[in-house]
Design an enzyme around this catalytic site. Structure first.
Site, PDB file in Angstrom:
ATOM      1  N   HIS A  63      41.595  47.338  49.875  1.00 35.52           N
ATOM      2  CA  HIS A  63      42.477  47.038  48.926  1.00 35.52           C
ATOM      3  C   HIS A  63      43.642  45.875  49.238  1.00 35.52           C
ATOM      4  O   HIS A  63      44.767  45.814  48.830  1.00 35.52           O
ATOM      5  CB  HIS A  63      43.344  48.224  48.441  1.00 35.52           C
TER       6      HIS A  63
ATOM      7  N   HIS B 283      47.033  53.104  36.770  1.00 30.99           N
ATOM      8  CA  HIS B 283      45.541  53.061  37.308  1.00 30.99           C
ATOM      9  C   HIS B 283      44.686  54.005  36.703  1.00 30.99           C
ATOM     10  O   HIS B 283      43.690  53.806  36.143  1.00 30.99           O
ATOM     11  CB  HIS B 283      45.463  53.322  38.677  1.00 30.99           C
TER      12      HIS B 283
ATOM     13  N   HIS C   6      40.858  42.005  45.230  1.00 37.09           N
ATOM     14  CA  HIS C   6      39.651  42.881  45.268  1.00 37.09           C
ATOM     15  C   HIS C   6      39.790  43.748  44.112  1.00 37.09           C
ATOM     16  O   HIS C   6      40.518  43.552  43.155  1.00 37.09           O
ATOM     17  CB  HIS C   6      40.246  43.881  46.463  1.00 37.09           C
TER      18      HIS C   6
ATOM     19  N   GLU D  27      42.983  43.216  41.470  1.00 35.86           N
ATOM     20  CA  GLU D  27      44.041  42.934  42.070  1.00 35.86           C
ATOM     21  C   GLU D  27      44.222  41.912  42.906  1.00 35.86           C
ATOM     22  O   GLU D  27      43.062  41.429  43.679  1.00 35.86           O
ATOM     23  CB  GLU D  27      44.790  44.151  42.532  1.00 35.86           C
TER      24      GLU D  27
ATOM     25  N   HIS E 160      39.151  55.063  42.917  1.00 31.26           N
ATOM     26  CA  HIS E 160      40.245  54.831  43.770  1.00 31.26           C
ATOM     27  C   HIS E 160      41.373  55.756  43.099  1.00 31.26           C
ATOM     28  O   HIS E 160      42.111  56.289  44.156  1.00 31.26           O
ATOM     29  CB  HIS E 160      40.735  53.417  43.415  1.00 31.26           C
TER      30      HIS E 160
HETATM   31 ZN   LIG Z   1      43.538  48.112  44.746  1.00 32.89          ZN
END
Ligand SMILES: [Zn+2]
Length: 186
Positions: free
Chosen positions: A49, A137, A53, A149, A59
């Site tokens: 991360h 998220h 990425h 991101e 996640h």
């Molecule tokens: Zn991330």
């Protein structure tokens, strides 16, 4: 021939910025011509991360899909670059990918995430290190929106583009570094 593809990924280098608590990036030349080797070769170590990425659903959602299970078409095709300011009013076409420019360091609000998740774009990117809180998220990843991101959009005007963004195929991982390119459409 001059390429019209624009690289919007962050260069990976030792000492680069990363999310607090993630390990430092190391890039090591472990074999070197001139030090007795016939070749140069480099190893590197980083969080999945760091830099540009992609976040997989895994996640933030236990048991969800990992990065190697992403259909590559999620991150290849038509994309719209929009400013963070005013994104609440965005009306998305079906299948349209979105990149948010001038995103705040702490990402987008929960209400904007809910608005975008309802339109269910194949992916949503941002030029910050995070898309936002755990709620943000979970709303996006839970709706099937893959998150990009750490993009570099400072030279990119808002508008319509074609994108190619390919995360590394790391088996079982919750994310992976990616190379991302844009090409203006029209
Ligand atoms: Zn991330």
């Amino acid at each position: 021939m001059i390429s019209d593809w624009i690289d919007i990924s962050t260069p990976i280098a030792a000492g680069m910025q990363h999310w607090p608590g993630d390990p430092d990036v190391t890039v090591t030349r472990f074999a070197e011509i001139g030090r007795g080797h016939d070749y140069n070769a480099t190893s590197f170590s980083m969080s999945a991360h760091t830099g540009t990425h992609v976040d997989a659903p895994l996640h933030f959602i236990a048991g969800a899909r990992s990065i190697d299970e992403m259909p590559v078409t999620q991150l290849i095709g038509a994309v719209r670059v929009v400013l963070a300011a005013g994104a609440e009013k965005l009306q998305l076409e079906r299948g349209e990918r979105v990149l948010i420019k001038n995103g705040a360091a702490d990402g987008i609000s929960s209400s904007l995430a809910a608005h975008l998740a309802a339109a269910c774009p194949p992916c949503l990117g941002i030029d910050a290190l995070t898309m936002g809180s755990a709620d943000v998220h979970q709303a996006l990843l839970g709706a099937g929106v893959w998150i990009i991101e750490g993009l570099r959009l400072e030279h990119i005007e808002p508008g319509r583009y074609e994108m190619v963004c390919l995360p590394l195929r790391i088996v079982g991982a919750d994310g992976a570094p990616a190379r991302a390119l844009l090409r203006r459409v029209g």
